[in-house]
Design a protein around this motif. Structure first.
Motif, PDB file in Angstrom:
ATOM      1  N   PRO A 203       0.859  -1.204   0.503  1.00 21.82           N
ATOM      2  CA  PRO A 203       0.529   0.161   0.235  1.00 21.82           C
ATOM      3  C   PRO A 203       1.056   0.805  -0.165  1.00 21.82           C
ATOM      4  N   VAL A 204       0.564   2.326  -0.779  1.00 18.90           N
ATOM      5  CA  VAL A 204       0.829   3.571  -0.841  1.00 18.90           C
ATOM      6  C   VAL A 204       0.314   4.389   0.351  1.00 18.90           C
ATOM      7  N   SER A 205       2.119   5.165   1.378  1.00 14.33           N
ATOM      8  CA  SER A 205       2.196   5.546   2.177  1.00 14.33           C
ATOM      9  C   SER A 205       0.917   6.525   2.526  1.00 14.33           C
ATOM     10  N   PRO A 206      -0.036   7.034   3.572  1.00 13.89           N
ATOM     11  CA  PRO A 206      -0.985   7.814   3.539  1.00 13.89           C
ATOM     12  C   PRO A 206      -0.145   9.428   3.080  1.00 13.89           C
ATOM     13  N   GLU A 207       1.291   9.878   3.789  1.00 13.90           N
ATOM     14  CA  GLU A 207       1.969  10.858   3.650  1.00 13.90           C
ATOM     15  C   GLU A 207       1.793  11.227   1.956  1.00 13.90           C
ATOM     16  N   PHE A 208       2.660   9.752   1.795  1.00 14.54           N
ATOM     17  CA  PHE A 208       3.413  10.249  -0.380  1.00 14.54           C
ATOM     18  C   PHE A 208       2.196  10.236  -0.470  1.00 14.54           C
ATOM     19  N   LEU A 209       0.654   9.204  -0.632  1.00 16.63           N
ATOM     20  CA  LEU A 209      -0.322   9.927  -1.391  1.00 16.63           C
ATOM     21  C   LEU A 209      -0.794  11.590  -1.269  1.00 16.63           C
ATOM     22  N   ARG A 210      -1.105  11.536   0.057  1.00 15.50           N
ATOM     23  CA  ARG A 210      -1.364  13.236   0.144  1.00 15.50           C
ATOM     24  C   ARG A 210       0.163  14.423  -0.325  1.00 15.50           C
ATOM     25  N   TYR A 211       1.305  13.782  -0.389  1.00 11.14           N
ATOM     26  CA  TYR A 211       1.652  15.293  -0.291  1.00 11.14           C
ATOM     27  C   TYR A 211       1.416  15.168  -2.314  1.00 11.14           C
ATOM     28  N   ALA A 212       1.533  13.529  -2.889  1.00 11.08           N
ATOM     29  CA  ALA A 212       1.589  13.484  -4.562  1.00 11.08           C
ATOM     30  C   ALA A 212      -0.042  14.980  -4.693  1.00 11.08           C
ATOM     31  N   CYS A 213      -1.055  13.928  -4.303  1.00  9.46           N
ATOM     32  CA  CYS A 213      -1.846  14.804  -4.424  1.00  9.46           C
ATOM     33  C   CYS A 213      -2.179  17.043  -4.645  1.00  9.46           C
ATOM     34  N   LEU A 214      -1.541  16.662  -2.908  1.00  9.65           N
ATOM     35  CA  LEU A 214      -0.902  18.188  -2.605  1.00  9.65           C
ATOM     36  C   LEU A 214      -0.056  18.833  -3.939  1.00  9.65           C
ATOM     37  N   LEU A 215       0.814  18.121  -3.911  1.00 10.45           N
ATOM     38  CA  LEU A 215       1.768  18.986  -5.546  1.00 10.45           C
ATOM     39  C   LEU A 215       0.843  18.978  -6.795  1.00 10.45           C
ATOM     40  N   THR A 216       0.194  17.723  -6.832  1.00  7.22           N
ATOM     41  CA  THR A 216      -0.864  18.277  -8.200  1.00  7.22           C
ATOM     42  C   THR A 216      -1.699  18.801  -8.474  1.00  7.22           C
ATOM     43  N   LYS A 217      -2.597  19.213  -7.834  1.00 14.51           N
ATOM     44  CA  LYS A 217      -2.772  20.366  -7.103  1.00 14.51           C
ATOM     45  C   LYS A 217      -2.899  21.913  -7.160  1.00 14.51           C
ATOM     46  N   ARG A 218      -1.648  22.108  -6.944  1.00 15.27           N
ATOM     47  CA  ARG A 218      -0.991  23.266  -6.512  1.00 15.27           C
ATOM     48  C   ARG A 218      -0.251  23.830  -7.941  1.00 15.27           C
ATOM     49  N   THR A 219       0.234  22.140  -9.255  1.00 11.52           N
ATOM     50  CA  THR A 219       0.619  23.084 -10.460  1.00 11.52           C
ATOM     51  C   THR A 219      -0.036  22.584 -11.399  1.00 11.52           C
ATOM     52  N   GLY A 220      -1.598  21.950 -11.318  1.00 12.37           N
ATOM     53  CA  GLY A 220      -2.744  21.886 -12.782  1.00 12.37           C
ATOM     54  C   GLY A 220      -1.714  20.667 -13.084  1.00 12.37           C
ATOM     55  N   ALA A 221      -1.047  19.718 -12.182  1.00 13.61           N
ATOM     56  CA  ALA A 221      -0.925  18.714 -12.616  1.00 13.61           C
ATOM     57  C   ALA A 221      -2.114  17.499 -12.192  1.00 13.61           C
ATOM     58  N   LEU A 222      -2.331  16.736 -12.708  1.00 12.66           N
ATOM     59  CA  LEU A 222      -2.965  15.274 -12.690  1.00 12.66           C
ATOM     60  C   LEU A 222      -2.733  14.303 -11.709  1.00 12.66           C
ATOM     61  N   LEU A 223      -3.198  13.241 -10.875  1.00  7.52           N
ATOM     62  CA  LEU A 223      -3.141  12.415  -9.911  1.00  7.52           C
ATOM     63  C   LEU A 223      -3.629  11.137 -10.603  1.00  7.52           C
ATOM     64  N   ILE A 224      -2.912   9.821 -11.154  1.00  6.89           N
ATOM     65  CA  ILE A 224      -4.112   9.268 -11.188  1.00  6.89           C
ATOM     66  C   ILE A 224      -3.683   8.042 -11.263  1.00  6.89           C
ATOM     67  N   LEU A 225      -4.967   7.272 -10.124  1.00  7.93           N
ATOM     68  CA  LEU A 225      -4.498   5.646 -10.165  1.00  7.93           C
ATOM     69  C   LEU A 225      -4.511   5.359 -10.512  1.00  7.93           C
ATOM     70  N   ASP A 226      -4.245   4.111 -10.763  1.00 10.93           N
ATOM     71  CA  ASP A 226      -4.473   3.233 -11.323  1.00 10.93           C
ATOM     72  C   ASP A 226      -5.253   2.001  -9.997  1.00 10.93           C
ATOM     73  N   GLU A 227      -6.236   1.239 -10.617  1.00 15.13           N
ATOM     74  CA  GLU A 227      -7.674   1.212  -9.340  1.00 15.13           C
ATOM     75  C   GLU A 227      -7.695  -0.237 -10.043  1.00 15.13           C
ATOM     76  N   ILE A 228      -6.585  -0.971 -11.215  1.00 17.14           N
ATOM     77  CA  ILE A 228      -7.373  -1.769 -11.235  1.00 17.14           C
ATOM     78  C   ILE A 228      -7.228  -3.133 -10.692  1.00 17.14           C
ATOM     79  N   GLN A 229      -6.326  -3.044 -10.143  1.00 15.30           N
ATOM     80  CA  GLN A 229      -6.606  -4.325  -8.742  1.00 15.30           C
ATOM     81  C   GLN A 229      -6.779  -4.108  -7.736  1.00 15.30           C
TER      82      GLN A 229
END
Ligand SMILES: Cc1ncc(COP(=O)(O)O)c(C=O)c1O
Length: 411
Positions: A203-229
């Motif tokens: 599992p990705v850590s909550p800190e990492f995922l929340r930080y990745a989310c913050l970075l993308t929201k701040r800069t207009g990049a996208l957060l893409i999650l693979d939930e295929i499995q």
């Protein structure tokens, strides 16, 4: 029908990409599979996370028969009654707005990467160079097509096929410092599995995922999650990211969506979808009436199963944790809900454990060499968990003891 004749024939006529277990399956019922010798197997692999409702589920069976008798395929040149309804249901449970339908996990992931590039171009509107870099994670797995391979952080899948799609940088798993080091304004997407599956159930850590989310929201990049499995109820919530309280821009799903029929989907927001227009992306088979009609039944059934999957997942996890206190060859137990992994000390031992479980009538598989992976159907009961844990206990008792005797002798 004999296993030997099928093996001989496959050896002659198939491209040799699979190393199969020597079982010739005949039929399934509930959580059990049966082979041609009449041997029954308790299935904790469920077609690698596909058969979430087990085999011959009455609701699925009824819908399949009825819809197959009416209309199987239309192409996407015309409307049929099920795509919008399925998209509406997926939007509701995911918190996103829209869906695009395709046929497999890798195809959903390819589309998601294309959406990210298209969105970045639309945002730049020719005023500046569009964002183009994609950040993916070490040890990830996103599929076998070129874009998916380019974002898959495991050399064994990538190396035979290089050069791959350019523009991808890999980040160390759960390493915020590395993410910061590699991230800049040219990044159009950070993409990852919420729980790495093929990489060994991490599992990705909550800190990492929340930080990745913050970075993308701040800069207009996208957060893409693979939930295929890990998506569609596998972890006891509709989506694994719902354990983390983040809102991704794009989510990919596939495996259990149409209860065994091939169907994948890209879920996204209105904002991203505005970057796409007719002709930019498509599929001949994707979202056909048969697959969509069955997927609606899957989602309906899932609503009534989530609580059960969550409860039985907790029970299973507790049993596996207890096994860890007993067997020294277990390194770690990981995962969420009914996506669980047990890392053993060595690949050799994990391989033997899988084949000894199989000999005792329990199907599990091994991922990332040394991790036993459990992806049972959501309809399992505590008694099925007990059977698997009891069998595993017996197998590990022999394996771990043998291993420690071997160690002592060498010392
Ligand atoms: C996380 C993840 N992404 C993508 C894929 C690829 O899906 P498919 O085999 O349907 O193309 C898989 C398959 O195992 C997966 O586990």
């Amino acid at each position: 029908m004999s296993l030997d004749s099928v093996m001989r024939s496959e050896h002659t006529f198939l491209v040799p990409t699979y190393d199969r277990h020597k079982i010739l399956l005949k039929e399934g019922n509930g959580v059990y599979l049966e082979d041609y010798r009449g041997h029954r197997y308790l299935d904790f692999v469920s077609g690698i996370g596909v058969n979430a409702l087990g085999y011959r589920h009455p609701v699925i069976h009824r819908k399949l028969k009825a819809q197959a008798g009416r209309l199987i395929h239309t192409s996407n040149l015309f409307f049929h009654e099920y795509q919008a309804e399925l998209a509406r249901r997926l939007a509701k449970i995911s918190g996103l707005d829209r869906a695009f339908f395709c046929n497999s996990g890798t195809e959903a992931w390819e589309g998601a990467l294309k959406f990210a590039r298209a969105f970045a171009r639309a945002q730049s509107q020719g005023r500046s160079k569009a964002k183009w870099r994609i950040l993916a994670l070490d040890n990830s797995f996103h599929g076998r097509t070129f874009g998916a391979l380019a974002t898959t952080g495991q050399a064994k899948y990538r190396d035979p096929f290089t050069p791959l799609v350019p523009g991808v940088t890999f980040i160390k798993f759960n390493d915020i410092t590395d993410l910061n080091r590699q991230f800049d304004r040219s990044v159009c997407a950070i993409c990852l599995e919420t729980i790495q599956g093929e990489g060994g159930v991490w599992p990705v850590s909550p800190e990492f995922l929340r930080y990745a989310c913050l970075l993308t929201k701040r800069t207009g990049a996208l957060l893409i999650l693979d939930e295929i499995q890990c998506g569609l109820g596998r972890t006891g919530r509709y989506f694994a990211y719902q354990h983390y309280r983040v809102r991704p821009d794009i989510v990919t799903v596939a495996k259990p969506l149409a209860a065994g029929l091939p169907l994948g989907a890209i879920l996204t927001t209105n904002r991203v979808a505005k970057a796409l227009h007719p002709g930019m992306h498509g599929s001949t088979f994707g979202g056909g009436p048969l697959a969509c009609a069955v997927a609606i039944e899957f989602l309906r059934t899932l609503d009534g199963l989530m609580e059960h999957a969550c409860e039985v997942g907790h029970y299973f996890r507790k049993q596996l944790d207890e096994l860890q206190t007993k067997h020294s060859c277990i390194r770690e137990v990981r995962g969420l809900g009914l996506m669980l992994g047990m890392e053993l000390e060595s690949a050799e031992r994990a391989k033997t454990a899988v084949s000894q479980m199989l000999e005792r009538g329990v199907l599990i598989n091994r991922t990332n060499e040394n991790t036993l992976r459990f992806l049972p159907p959501y309809i399992i009961r505590r008694r099925h968990v007990d059977q698997v844990v009891c069998t595993l206990d017996a197998v590990l008792s022999r394996l771990c003891t043998k291993a420690s005797i071997g160690k002592e002798t060498r010392e």
